[in-house]
Design a protein around this motif. Structure first.
Motif, PDB file in Angstrom:
ATOM      1  N   PHE A 193      52.744  31.401 -23.671  1.00 15.11           N
ATOM      2  CA  PHE A 193      52.375  31.161 -25.065  1.00 15.11           C
ATOM      3  C   PHE A 193      53.579  30.719 -25.887  1.00 15.11           C
ATOM      4  O   PHE A 193      53.457  29.897 -26.799  1.00 15.11           O
ATOM      5  CB  PHE A 193      51.739  32.412 -25.672  1.00 15.11           C
ATOM      6  CG  PHE A 193      50.316  32.613 -25.264  1.00 15.11           C
ATOM      7  CD1 PHE A 193      49.312  31.797 -25.768  1.00 15.11           C
ATOM      8  CD2 PHE A 193      49.966  33.606 -24.369  1.00 15.11           C
ATOM      9  CE1 PHE A 193      47.984  31.967 -25.384  1.00 15.11           C
ATOM     10  CE2 PHE A 193      48.650  33.786 -23.983  1.00 15.11           C
ATOM     11  CZ  PHE A 193      47.659  32.965 -24.493  1.00 15.11           C
ATOM     12  N   LYS A 194      54.732  31.267 -25.562  1.00  9.60           N
ATOM     13  CA  LYS A 194      55.949  30.857 -26.263  1.00  9.60           C
ATOM     14  C   LYS A 194      56.253  29.387 -25.995  1.00  9.60           C
ATOM     15  O   LYS A 194      56.642  28.642 -26.903  1.00  9.60           O
ATOM     16  CB  LYS A 194      57.125  31.723 -25.799  1.00  9.60           C
ATOM     17  CG  LYS A 194      58.432  31.413 -26.501  1.00  9.60           C
ATOM     18  CD  LYS A 194      59.551  32.308 -25.987  1.00  9.60           C
ATOM     19  CE  LYS A 194      60.878  31.950 -26.651  1.00  9.60           C
ATOM     20  NZ  LYS A 194      61.993  32.804 -26.126  1.00  9.60           N
ATOM     21  N   ALA A 195      56.040  28.961 -24.734  1.00  6.63           N
ATOM     22  CA  ALA A 195      56.308  27.570 -24.376  1.00  6.63           C
ATOM     23  C   ALA A 195      55.382  26.619 -25.128  1.00  6.63           C
ATOM     24  O   ALA A 195      55.828  25.632 -25.722  1.00  6.63           O
ATOM     25  CB  ALA A 195      56.145  27.384 -22.863  1.00  6.63           C
ATOM     26  N   TYR A 196      54.067  26.916 -25.114  1.00  7.09           N
ATOM     27  CA  TYR A 196      53.126  26.027 -25.797  1.00  7.09           C
ATOM     28  C   TYR A 196      53.272  26.099 -27.311  1.00  7.09           C
ATOM     29  O   TYR A 196      53.081  25.097 -28.004  1.00  7.09           O
ATOM     30  CB  TYR A 196      51.688  26.355 -25.377  1.00  7.09           C
ATOM     31  CG  TYR A 196      51.216  25.449 -24.271  1.00  7.09           C
ATOM     32  CD1 TYR A 196      50.924  24.114 -24.514  1.00  7.09           C
ATOM     33  CD2 TYR A 196      51.105  25.921 -22.970  1.00  7.09           C
ATOM     34  CE1 TYR A 196      50.515  23.271 -23.495  1.00  7.09           C
ATOM     35  CE2 TYR A 196      50.703  25.078 -21.938  1.00  7.09           C
ATOM     36  CZ  TYR A 196      50.409  23.769 -22.214  1.00  7.09           C
ATOM     37  OH  TYR A 196      50.017  22.930 -21.197  1.00  7.09           O
ATOM     38  N   SER A 197      53.617  27.266 -27.821  1.00  9.58           N
ATOM     39  CA  SER A 197      53.870  27.376 -29.259  1.00  9.58           C
ATOM     40  C   SER A 197      55.059  26.511 -29.645  1.00  9.58           C
ATOM     41  O   SER A 197      55.072  25.870 -30.710  1.00  9.58           O
ATOM     42  CB  SER A 197      54.143  28.836 -29.640  1.00  9.58           C
ATOM     43  OG  SER A 197      53.021  29.638 -29.382  1.00  9.58           O
ATOM     44  N   THR A 198      56.069  26.477 -28.770  1.00 13.85           N
ATOM     45  CA  THR A 198      57.243  25.640 -29.022  1.00 13.85           C
ATOM     46  C   THR A 198      56.871  24.163 -29.027  1.00 13.85           C
ATOM     47  O   THR A 198      57.311  23.399 -29.897  1.00 13.85           O
ATOM     48  CB  THR A 198      58.326  25.902 -27.958  1.00 13.85           C
ATOM     49  OG1 THR A 198      58.668  27.292 -27.964  1.00 13.85           O
ATOM     50  CG2 THR A 198      59.570  25.072 -28.229  1.00 13.85           C
ATOM     51  N   VAL A 199      56.043  23.752 -28.051  1.00 16.90           N
ATOM     52  CA  VAL A 199      55.611  22.351 -27.971  1.00 16.90           C
ATOM     53  C   VAL A 199      54.833  21.959 -29.223  1.00 16.90           C
ATOM     54  O   VAL A 199      55.084  20.904 -29.835  1.00 16.90           O
ATOM     55  CB  VAL A 199      54.753  22.119 -26.708  1.00 16.90           C
ATOM     56  CG1 VAL A 199      54.132  20.725 -26.727  1.00 16.90           C
ATOM     57  CG2 VAL A 199      55.593  22.291 -25.449  1.00 16.90           C
ATOM     58  N   ILE A 200      53.878  22.803 -29.635  1.00 16.44           N
ATOM     59  CA  ILE A 200      53.061  22.513 -30.817  1.00 16.44           C
ATOM     60  C   ILE A 200      53.916  22.511 -32.078  1.00 16.44           C
ATOM     61  O   ILE A 200      53.746  21.660 -32.960  1.00 16.44           O
ATOM     62  CB  ILE A 200      51.915  23.537 -30.932  1.00 16.44           C
ATOM     63  CG1 ILE A 200      50.947  23.367 -29.756  1.00 16.44           C
ATOM     64  CG2 ILE A 200      51.167  23.381 -32.244  1.00 16.44           C
ATOM     65  CD1 ILE A 200      49.928  24.469 -29.638  1.00 16.44           C
ATOM     66  N   PHE A 201      54.852  23.467 -32.171  1.00 14.16           N
ATOM     67  CA  PHE A 201      55.733  23.527 -33.350  1.00 14.16           C
ATOM     68  C   PHE A 201      56.619  22.289 -33.430  1.00 14.16           C
ATOM     69  O   PHE A 201      56.874  21.769 -34.522  1.00 14.16           O
ATOM     70  CB  PHE A 201      56.590  24.793 -33.295  1.00 14.16           C
ATOM     71  CG  PHE A 201      57.566  24.892 -34.439  1.00 14.16           C
ATOM     72  CD1 PHE A 201      57.125  25.201 -35.718  1.00 14.16           C
ATOM     73  CD2 PHE A 201      58.922  24.669 -34.233  1.00 14.16           C
ATOM     74  CE1 PHE A 201      58.019  25.286 -36.775  1.00 14.16           C
ATOM     75  CE2 PHE A 201      59.823  24.751 -35.282  1.00 14.16           C
ATOM     76  CZ  PHE A 201      59.370  25.067 -36.559  1.00 14.16           C
ATOM     77  N   LEU A 202      57.110  21.820 -32.272  1.00 15.24           N
ATOM     78  CA  LEU A 202      57.931  20.603 -32.268  1.00 15.24           C
ATOM     79  C   LEU A 202      57.125  19.401 -32.755  1.00 15.24           C
ATOM     80  O   LEU A 202      57.641  18.563 -33.504  1.00 15.24           O
ATOM     81  CB  LEU A 202      58.488  20.344 -30.867  1.00 15.24           C
ATOM     82  CG  LEU A 202      59.631  21.262 -30.414  1.00 15.24           C
ATOM     83  CD1 LEU A 202      60.010  20.979 -28.970  1.00 15.24           C
ATOM     84  CD2 LEU A 202      60.844  21.097 -31.318  1.00 15.24           C
ATOM     85  N   THR A 203      55.860  19.308 -32.320  1.00 15.88           N
ATOM     86  CA  THR A 203      54.992  18.232 -32.807  1.00 15.88           C
ATOM     87  C   THR A 203      54.822  18.316 -34.315  1.00 15.88           C
ATOM     88  O   THR A 203      54.921  17.307 -35.026  1.00 15.88           O
ATOM     89  CB  THR A 203      53.609  18.311 -32.125  1.00 15.88           C
ATOM     90  OG1 THR A 203      53.763  18.143 -30.715  1.00 15.88           O
ATOM     91  CG2 THR A 203      52.677  17.231 -32.657  1.00 15.88           C
ATOM     92  N   PHE A 204      54.572  19.529 -34.816  1.00 10.21           N
ATOM     93  CA  PHE A 204      54.430  19.738 -36.260  1.00 10.21           C
ATOM     94  C   PHE A 204      55.708  19.357 -37.003  1.00 10.21           C
ATOM     95  O   PHE A 204      55.671  18.646 -38.010  1.00 10.21           O
ATOM     96  CB  PHE A 204      54.086  21.204 -36.527  1.00 10.21           C
ATOM     97  CG  PHE A 204      54.254  21.621 -37.958  1.00 10.21           C
ATOM     98  CD1 PHE A 204      53.303  21.281 -38.908  1.00 10.21           C
ATOM     99  CD2 PHE A 204      55.376  22.349 -38.358  1.00 10.21           C
ATOM    100  CE1 PHE A 204      53.459  21.659 -40.235  1.00 10.21           C
ATOM    101  CE2 PHE A 204      55.535  22.729 -39.674  1.00 10.21           C
ATOM    102  CZ  PHE A 204      54.582  22.385 -40.623  1.00 10.21           C
ATOM    103  N   LEU A 205      56.846  19.818 -36.491  1.00  8.05           N
ATOM    104  CA  LEU A 205      58.124  19.583 -37.171  1.00  8.05           C
ATOM    105  C   LEU A 205      58.494  18.104 -37.154  1.00  8.05           C
ATOM    106  O   LEU A 205      58.922  17.551 -38.193  1.00  8.05           O
ATOM    107  CB  LEU A 205      59.218  20.417 -36.496  1.00  8.05           C
ATOM    108  CG  LEU A 205      60.561  20.488 -37.215  1.00  8.05           C
ATOM    109  CD1 LEU A 205      60.400  21.141 -38.581  1.00  8.05           C
ATOM    110  CD2 LEU A 205      61.578  21.267 -36.375  1.00  8.05           C
TER     111      LEU A 205
END
Length: 325
Positions: A193-205
């Motif tokens: 979940f940390k990995a996918y949260s990081t991927v999604i957050f990077l897309t958002f940022l």
């Protein structure tokens, strides 16, 4: 278990959330007991109240900003007939520009382009309407939040008893095995979940920074929308970027339209590079296996199929590490 969990989630969501939050606040609960010499019940109510207060402030601030931007954005989104007129206009311009273009090609391309843009339009408006409907229906959300709060407190207070009762059903050897499985499993699932949260957050940022540089209005809500779309199969962030680029091209903002397309390529390429490596490193699974799970899962059963296959590999990896398989 996978099917049962997701099919019953609409009934069990407050309790699932409560158990996850209780596990998440367990270190804070222990710290409060040790630091202030207080009972488990008092530390549980303090930690639960503190976490829910912070979440409430954060969610309220985000919802307030999203709702305002969503209302303004909905008033400016063209209707379906306008989209069709845009498509027809651009196809006519292409026809006059290329001169020799076969008219039959336009007749074939027109319905497909219209259907694609219409589908994107419906999804975008649907998500925005869902956000506003959620805000309007806050009494139900508040009831769920209240139940989750109470359940979190009771789970947090009784967590030692819950753990003890769970382990009591196993033999001594079984307890050791189950402890290893849960320890390894919680570590890998948290990492997933940390990995996918990081991927999604990077897309958002990346989207937020890019849209802000290009001076596009509603950068926050469009960035959140892109992050949500990034999770969905097939559509992805193209459901936000492509219509936005076409809209700016129609308005004559060629620089912004080209900038959006460049930003779209950058975000897409970055995600394709980062996702397999980040997830495979976190789960200690070969990148090819992650790619296979993503592709086969999406083809077989969409987004849930992808989650199921990755979860299946995680379970296999856990059981292999504890030497059960």
């Amino acid at each position: 278990m996978f099917i049962l969990f997701f099919s019953s989630l609409s009934y069990t969501l407050p309790f699932v959330l409560a158990f996850i939050i209780a596990l998440w606040t367990k270190p804070l609960n222990k710290y409060l007991q040790k630091k202030f010499k207080i009972s488990n019940a008092i530390s549980s109510i303090i930690s639960t109240t503190l976490v829910f207060s912070l979440l409430g402030i954060l969610i309220s601030a985000v919802l307030y900003k999203i709702t305002n931007e969503a209302r303004l954005l909905l008033t400016k989104i063209p209707n379906l007939e306008t989209i069709r007129s845009y498509v027809e206009l651009y196809l006519n311009e292409l026809n006059s520009f290329f001169g020799q273009l076969d008219p039959a090609l336009i007749e074939k391309a027109y319905p497909q382009l219209t259907a694609m843009l219409s589908g994107t339009f419906d999804v975008t408006v649907g998500i925005l309407n869902t956000i506003i409907s959620f805000v309007i229906g806050l009494p139900v959300a508040l009831m769920i939040a209240f139940i989750t709060f109470l359940a979190t407190y009771f789970f947090s207070k009784d967590m030692p008893d819950i753990v003890e009762r769970f382990y009591s059903i196993f033999s001594f050897h079984g307890k050791e095995k189950m402890h290893s499985i849960l320890k390894e499993g919680s570590s890998m699932i948290a990492g997933y979940f940390k990995a996918y949260s990081t991927v999604i957050f990077l897309t958002f940022l990346e989207t937020l920074i890019g849209l802000s540089i290009l001076g596009i209005d509603y950068a926050l809500i469009l960035s959140i929308l892109s992050a949500i779309m990034d999770v969905l199969p097939i559509l992805g962030i193209s459901a936000v970027y492509i219509p936005l680029a076409l809209y700016n091209l129609y308005l004559g903002n060629t620089f912004v339209a080209v900038g959006l397309l460049i930003l779209y390529v950058i975000v897409t390429v970055a995600r394709q590079i980062i996702e397999p490596k980040l997830v495979s490193t976190t789960l200690d699974i070969h990148p090819v296996m992650i790619l296979a799970a993503i592709f086969i899962g999406l083809k077989a059963y969409g987004f849930l199929g992808m989650i199921f296959l990755i979860a299946l590999m995680v379970v296999y990896k856990i059981l292999s590490k504890v030497r059960i398989l």
